[in-house]
Write an enzyme that holds these catalytic residues in place. Structure first.
Site, PDB file in Angstrom:
ATOM      1  CG  ASN A  68      18.495  49.765  17.000  1.00 54.68           C
ATOM      2  OD1 ASN A  68      18.293  50.633  16.137  1.00 54.68           O
ATOM      3  ND2 ASN A  68      17.699  48.733  17.176  1.00 54.68           N
ATOM      4  CG  ASP A  85       9.196  52.147   9.225  1.00 51.30           C
ATOM      5  OD1 ASP A  85       8.483  53.160   9.098  1.00 51.30           O
ATOM      6  OD2 ASP A  85      10.293  52.180   9.796  1.00 51.30           O
ATOM      7  CD  GLU A 112      14.888  47.240  15.142  1.00 52.76           C
ATOM      8  OE1 GLU A 112      15.816  48.068  15.079  1.00 52.76           O
ATOM      9  OE2 GLU A 112      13.875  47.433  15.837  1.00 52.76           O
ATOM     10  CG  HIS A 170      16.034  51.315  13.669  1.00 52.60           C
ATOM     11  ND1 HIS A 170      15.192  50.818  14.643  1.00 52.60           N
ATOM     12  CD2 HIS A 170      15.637  52.610  13.484  1.00 52.60           C
ATOM     13  CE1 HIS A 170      14.345  51.764  15.002  1.00 52.60           C
ATOM     14  NE2 HIS A 170      14.594  52.853  14.323  1.00 52.60           N
TER      15      HIS A 170
END
Ligand code: F6R
Length: 250
Positions: free
Chosen positions: A145, A74, A152, A147
């Protein structure tokens, strides 16, 4: 359902030494038959000791990366390539400068493209992974979270490389290194969950008691797009490398 294998270590050191040895063997076994090894790489705090160990294997044990092709997961959108917080800068600083991976074999997503060019850039990235024969090995960390990459909550299991809006928690976690929340990009480009799950082998590393609850949700909770790492429960060859703190809630 078969849960992923869980490996718990006293500290990150022995975990990364074992994993780096495995990756080194993959690279060497491919080199021995004139083939390339295709590695999916991650950024962030977690993989730093792993990259140090790969650098050591290169320096002290003669491990060559000449037959490696790398793809990073990413990149933030809107940062100049040379920005110190770009994942491109991180990879050069933490790994590429210390090994002999040929520059033309390094694949990084670009966060400095105009938005209109991003879909073609993402499609070309997917094509390059396919052309390389797919990912032999994918390294992952996990976000607070859940990810993986920047997938997400809400990302689908079959998502591909694409533009994504960063979650509030993700941006908050990055605020200190950017010098404030308002400096953290609001978008990024990420390999999709589907792209990641096609890797033939996956290692997810976690060191920190702060991640213990999300590690438990990812491994023991339901498979849900609210915790994208839970998709790994359905991957046939994934190992979680945890230190004791990260494993505390299992
Ligand atoms: C980084 C990435 C992210 C991180 C995750 C954990 O390329 O894809 O999913 O792995 O946010 O980050 P750290 O390791 O900094 O806690």
């Amino acid at each position: 359902m078969s849960f992923p294998t869980i490996r718990v270590f006293d500290s990150p050191g022995p975990a990364v030494r074992e994993l780096a040895r495995e990756v080194g063997e993959l690279i060497r076994s491919r080199a021995a038959v004139g083939r390339q090894a295709v590695l999916g790489l991650a950024t962030g705090n977690t993989p730093r000791p792993f990259y140090q160990e790969l650098g050591r294997l290169h320096r002290e044990e003669g491990l060559s990366f000449a037959n490696v092709i790398s793809f990073n997961l990413d990149e933030y959108l809107g940062l100049a390539d040379a920005h110190p917080e770009s994942y491109r800068s991180f990879m050069h600083r933490e790994l590429f400068e210390h090994i002999d991976l040929p520059a033309q074999n390094i694949n990084l997503l670009s966060g400095s493209l105009p938005e209109a060019d991003i879909p073609a850039h993402c499609a070309a990235y997917e094509s390059s992974i396919r052309a390389a024969g797919g990912l032999d090995f994918q390294l992952l960390g996990i976000g607070s979270n859940g990810h993986i990459g920047f997938n997400e909550p809400g990302s689908s299991k079959d998502s591909r490389t694409r533009l994504i809006h960063l979650d509030r928690l993700t941006r908050r976690d990055a605020a200190a290194s950017f010098g404030g929340l308002d400096q953290v990009p609001s978008q990024a480009i990420t390999m999709g969950c589907g792209t990641i799950l096609e890797a033939r082998r996956i290692a997810l590393l976690v060191w920190s008691e702060k991640k213990a609850a999300i590690v438990r949700d990812a491994i023991r909770g339901p498979v849900t797009n609210q915790v994208c790492a839970s998709f790994l429960q359905e991957h046939p060859n994934t190992e979680f490398y945890l230190d004791r703190e990260a494993a505390a809630a299992l």
